[in-house]
Design a protein around this motif. Structure first.
Motif, PDB file in Angstrom:
ATOM      1  N   PHE A 195       0.823  -1.221   0.000  1.00 28.80           N
ATOM      2  CA  PHE A 195       0.000   0.000   0.000  1.00 28.80           C
ATOM      3  C   PHE A 195       0.861   1.277   0.000  1.00 28.80           C
ATOM      4  O   PHE A 195       0.571   2.243   0.709  1.00 28.80           O
ATOM      5  N   TYR A 221       7.306  -2.172   4.885  1.00 33.01           N
ATOM      6  CA  TYR A 221       7.051  -2.901   6.135  1.00 33.01           C
ATOM      7  C   TYR A 221       8.099  -4.007   6.238  1.00 33.01           C
ATOM      8  O   TYR A 221       8.444  -4.632   5.235  1.00 33.01           O
ATOM      9  N   SER A 269      10.026  -7.152   9.176  1.00 30.65           N
ATOM     10  CA  SER A 269      10.107  -7.782  10.501  1.00 30.65           C
ATOM     11  C   SER A 269      11.569  -7.858  10.949  1.00 30.65           C
ATOM     12  O   SER A 269      12.356  -8.610  10.361  1.00 30.65           O
ATOM     13  N   VAL A 326       1.745 -10.200   8.819  1.00 30.69           N
ATOM     14  CA  VAL A 326       2.467  -9.760   7.614  1.00 30.69           C
ATOM     15  C   VAL A 326       1.667 -10.133   6.371  1.00 30.69           C
ATOM     16  O   VAL A 326       0.800 -11.005   6.417  1.00 30.69           O
ATOM     17  N   ASP A 327       1.971  -9.474   5.253  1.00 33.20           N
ATOM     18  CA  ASP A 327       1.249  -9.788   4.009  1.00 33.20           C
ATOM     19  C   ASP A 327       1.845 -11.060   3.370  1.00 33.20           C
ATOM     20  O   ASP A 327       2.788 -11.649   3.904  1.00 33.20           O
TER      21      ASP A 327
END
Ligand code: ADP
Ligand code: 5GP
Length: 232
Positions: free
Chosen positions: A96, A100, A102, A121-122
């Motif tokens: 988006f 992002y 981790s 997460v995606d």
């Protein structure tokens, strides 16, 4: 080796296994935005406080009520790129219009201590974790909405994103849904209590997999020794 009635992780949740001997799971929750994975993640954390949540780093701005270091580490794009260049991210993706990722160190520390780690997460992040050195410890769950109209209703009722952001997320929802088959489990999140009960069942069962119980081999050896002793 603990018996199946033990609450081996000290949280009051029956895992059947001693934390001291069992390996931590990497529990991945993915879904199209608004299907309910953060809600399910919060419930799972409340159910078992021994779970460790993987706090992602992101370049997006905080939503009302989101706290830095709790929901996300809100960082600049330059800082994000630096962490990726330093190899500090277990996985990362552009979602988006924002980055992002981790951070890997807290994940390693938790699973080495026998704690399970929960990821929101995606599908791109899920794929990378499934192909990482930690792949043997992954449990992946995909959450579907009961309908597209309900997905829209939830995104709107969450009331935390502007109309154009919601429209963008709805438009991308099929991209995310189309990766459902890469997951170990798929849950349709219609009634929240039912979905959560199913999620707990999945986690409890996965914790009992042979591969998650390194204490099994010495226990079997001990049983064998006892058996040999008993033999006339
Ligand atoms: P995600 O993390 O997948 O983007 P959220 O967990 O933020 O989604 O949920 C989006 C909205 O839908 C929230 O307002 C949440 O309270 C609501 N919600 C989640 N699950 C359900 C459900 N089963 N039934 C009705 N509303 C739900
Ligand atoms: P949101 O902005 O709604 O918090 O998250 C948007 C999307 O980014 C969600 O699908 C969420 O699962 C995903 N996401 C959040 N953190 C991470 C991460 O660390 N890595 C990846 N790959 N996706 C993430």
């Amino acid at each position: 080796m603990a018996s199946n009635s033990d609450t081996g992780n000290g949280s009051g949740v029956d895992t059947g296994i001693d934390t001291g001997t069992r390996r931590g799971l990497l529990i991945i929750l993915s879904s199209p935005s608004g299907a309910g994975k953060s809600t399910l993640a919060r419930r799972l954390m409340a159910w078992d406080p021994s779970l460790s949540f993987s706090v992602s780093a992101t370049t997006r701005v905080p939503r009302p009520g989101e706290e830095d270091g709790v929901h996300y580490h809100f960082i600049s794009e330059a800082a994000f790129r630096q962490q990726v260049a330093d190899g500090a991210m277990l996985e990362h993706a552009h979602v988006f219009g924002h980055f992002y990722g981790s951070p890997e160190a807290p994940v390693r520390a938790a699973i080495d201590a026998g704690r399970d780690v929960l990821f929101d997460v995606d599908w791109q992040g899920a794929e990378q974790i499934k192909h990482s050195a930690l792949r043997d410890h992954v449990l992946s769950v995909f959450v579907l909405p009961p309908s597209i109209a309900e997905l829209r209703r939830r995104l709107v009722s969450r009331a935390q994103d502007a109309a154009d952001v919601i429209a963008g997320r709805m438009q991308k929802s099929w991209d995310e849904i189309s990766h459902w088959h890469g997951y170990d489990y798929v849950l349709v999140n219609d009634d929240l209590d039912t979905t959560f009960a199913r999620l707990k069942t999945i986690v409890a069962a996965e914790r009992l997999r042979q591969a998650q119980q390194p204490g099994l081999v010495p226990f079997i050896r001990q049983l064998q020794a006892e058996f040999e002793e008993e033999r006339p």
